[in-house]
Write an enzyme that holds these catalytic residues in place. Structure first.
Site, PDB file in Angstrom:
ATOM      1  N   LYS A  95       0.856  -1.182   0.000  1.00  0.00           N
ATOM      2  CA  LYS A  95       0.000   0.000   0.000  1.00  0.00           C
ATOM      3  C   LYS A  95       0.889   1.228   0.000  1.00  0.00           C
ATOM      4  CE  LYS A  95      -4.568   0.833   0.356  1.00  0.00           C
ATOM      5  NZ  LYS A  95      -5.648   0.049  -0.262  1.00  0.00           N
ATOM      6  N   GLY A 195     -20.816   6.492   5.187  1.00  0.00           N
ATOM      7  CA  GLY A 195     -19.928   6.875   4.101  1.00  0.00           C
ATOM      8  C   GLY A 195     -20.505   6.419   2.773  1.00  0.00           C
ATOM      9  N   GLY A 197     -19.571   7.539  -0.376  1.00  0.00           N
ATOM     10  CA  GLY A 197     -18.727   8.107  -1.416  1.00  0.00           C
ATOM     11  C   GLY A 197     -18.483   7.118  -2.529  1.00  0.00           C
ATOM     12  N   LYS A 198     -17.203   6.869  -2.840  1.00  0.00           N
ATOM     13  CA  LYS A 198     -16.822   6.086  -4.015  1.00  0.00           C
ATOM     14  C   LYS A 198     -17.448   4.693  -4.012  1.00  0.00           C
ATOM     15  CE  LYS A 198     -12.460   6.271  -5.292  1.00  0.00           C
ATOM     16  NZ  LYS A 198     -10.978   6.290  -5.201  1.00  0.00           N
ATOM     17  N   VAL A 199     -17.470   4.026  -2.874  1.00  0.00           N
ATOM     18  CA  VAL A 199     -18.024   2.668  -2.794  1.00  0.00           C
ATOM     19  C   VAL A 199     -19.433   2.682  -2.224  1.00  0.00           C
ATOM     20  CG1 VAL A 199     -17.746   0.401  -1.720  1.00  0.00           C
ATOM     21  CG2 VAL A 199     -15.743   1.636  -2.555  1.00  0.00           C
ATOM     22  N   GLY A 200     -19.639   3.488  -1.179  1.00  0.00           N
ATOM     23  CA  GLY A 200     -20.908   3.472  -0.463  1.00  0.00           C
ATOM     24  C   GLY A 200     -22.126   3.726  -1.323  1.00  0.00           C
ATOM     25  N   HIS A 201     -22.012   4.623  -2.300  1.00  0.00           N
ATOM     26  CA  HIS A 201     -23.209   4.929  -3.096  1.00  0.00           C
ATOM     27  C   HIS A 201     -23.568   3.774  -4.021  1.00  0.00           C
ATOM     28  CE1 HIS A 201     -20.524   6.142  -6.442  1.00  0.00           C
ATOM     29  NE2 HIS A 201     -21.579   6.037  -7.220  1.00  0.00           N
TER      30      HIS A 201
END
Length: 379
Positions: A95, A195, A197-201
């Site tokens: 990472k 959250g 955002g990028k994944v949550g929606h």
């Protein structure tokens, strides 16, 4: 600026011999990257290459201190080793984190400088998107680097990995429902997503389609507005913050923002009997997994259920085929059920069962590299 004692604390963690008790448990390499002119300050952590090159995203975040950035890179890299192992990938874990506010300091020069540092590792580390970085950023990094995934389709990439990340989390949620309530369905269940955002929606999309009753929270009002607009006519409840969501009447709690959501304060307050979300490193420290089990809360280990994104970008390495990657991500359902069954049989929390399974694969498959191949190569 971190003081000397803080730095020595980080070094102790990197070099501590006691960390080597489990297969691949100590970090192989930590690289500090600094380009003064572009403002780049980054950390690349390679946890394990037992199964192959270390694959993991690049996080761009305004850390409070340099030590916080290093610690986050170390934690995230270790998580990637276990995630890739349980996803069945022939890839190790790594990472990277870039220090700074991506909304103010991210530039082409900074990203390209970072790309050159990744390139200098010669393929030991392969990067992708994470919090604060996007497909367009990977395209820029790839102008200086061959070891980049998550690029745009027009540049030969797989595009937004959030799509299959959310799909995988949803599969983990269905498996959790199967184990907890006897059927792989969330219809009528009250699911809280922290959250969006990028994944949550994307996860909300799956939940709405499934017929779940969705409760959300996000620090950004525009994220809430986007979800509401996407599901016009569907009742989506919004609460003030993650604290309120944890205390809401829920069946499932889905942490989908930054890590550390499960700790000595939040676990006692949880009403949900299932925790399954997309965030990395949800357990704030060792022992939280037992606290969850003691309360009868089923925890789907984060690095198991959120592996859909890494499955997607890994598929890009050999030429991306969405249907193939989605089929692999669908197996998260079976892997999650297997971990719950092993945990029950061994009398341990699911997080412990998942760790054991990942460590066994890293040891069993990783040892094959000791078999010398023709030409003196050990690929």
């Amino acid at each position: 600026m971190t003081d000397v004692s803080e730095r020595s604390g980080v070094l102790r963690r990197i070099f501590a011999s006691e960390s080597a008790a489990a297969p691949g448990d100590s970090h192989e390499q930590v690289v500090l990257c600094h380009d003064r002119d572009s403002g780049l300050k980054a950390v690349i952590a390679i946890h394990s290459t037992a199964l192959g090159p270390a694959l993991g995203g690049t996080r761009f975040h305004p850390y409070a201190s340099e030590e916080d950035a290093v610690q986050d890179a170390l934690n995230l890299a270790r998580g990637m080793s276990y995630k890739n192992a349980l996803a069945g990938l022939d890839l190790g874990g790594g990472k990277a984190v870039i220090i700074g506010d991506p909304t103010t300091v991210k530039t082409e020069a900074l990203l390209r400088a970072y790309g050159r540092f990744v390139q200098s590792l010669g393929g030991r580390y392969v990067t992708a998107c994470d919090v604060g970085t996007y497909v367009a950023d990977m395209d820029v990094i790839a102008r200086e680097c061959d070891y980049v995934t998550g690029r745009s389709p027009e540049n030969g990439g797989a595009g937004d990995s959030s799509v299959l990340t959310a799909f995988g989390v949803f599969q983990g949620m269905l498996a959790s429902a199967q184990h907890q309530w006897g059927a792989p369905s969330l219809a009528g269940r009250r699911v809280g997503v922290a959250g969006i955002g990028k994944v949550g929606h994307y996860l909300v999309d799956h939940l709405v389609e499934e017929g779940a009753r969705v409760v959300v929270t996000d620090v950004r009002e525009e994220a809430v507005d986007r979800v509401r607009a996407a599901h016009h006519g569907v009742e989506i409840e919004v609460v003030a913050d993650a604290d309120a969501l944890i205390r809401a009447d829920l069946d499932v709690y889905a942490p989908c923002a930054l890590g550390g959501a499960l700790n000595e304060l939040t676990v006692p307050a949880l009403t949900a009997t299932v925790v399954c979300g997309a965030a990395n490193n949800q357990l704030a420290h060792l022992g939280v997994e037992k606290d969850l089990a003691d309360r009868g809360i089923l925890y789907a280990p984060d690095y198991v259920v959120n592996a859909g994104g890494v499955i997607q970008v890994a598929d890009e390495i050999d030429g991306f085929v969405f249907e193939r990657a989605k089929a692999k991500a669908a197996k998260i359902f079976d892997t999650t059920l297997e971990i719950f069954a092993r945990a029950q049989a061994d009398g341990v929390p699911p997080a412990v069962a998942a760790d054991r399974l990942a460590e066994r694969r890293m040891a069993d498959v990783g040892r094959l590299r000791s078999i010398l191949l023709p030409g003196g190569r050990r690929p």
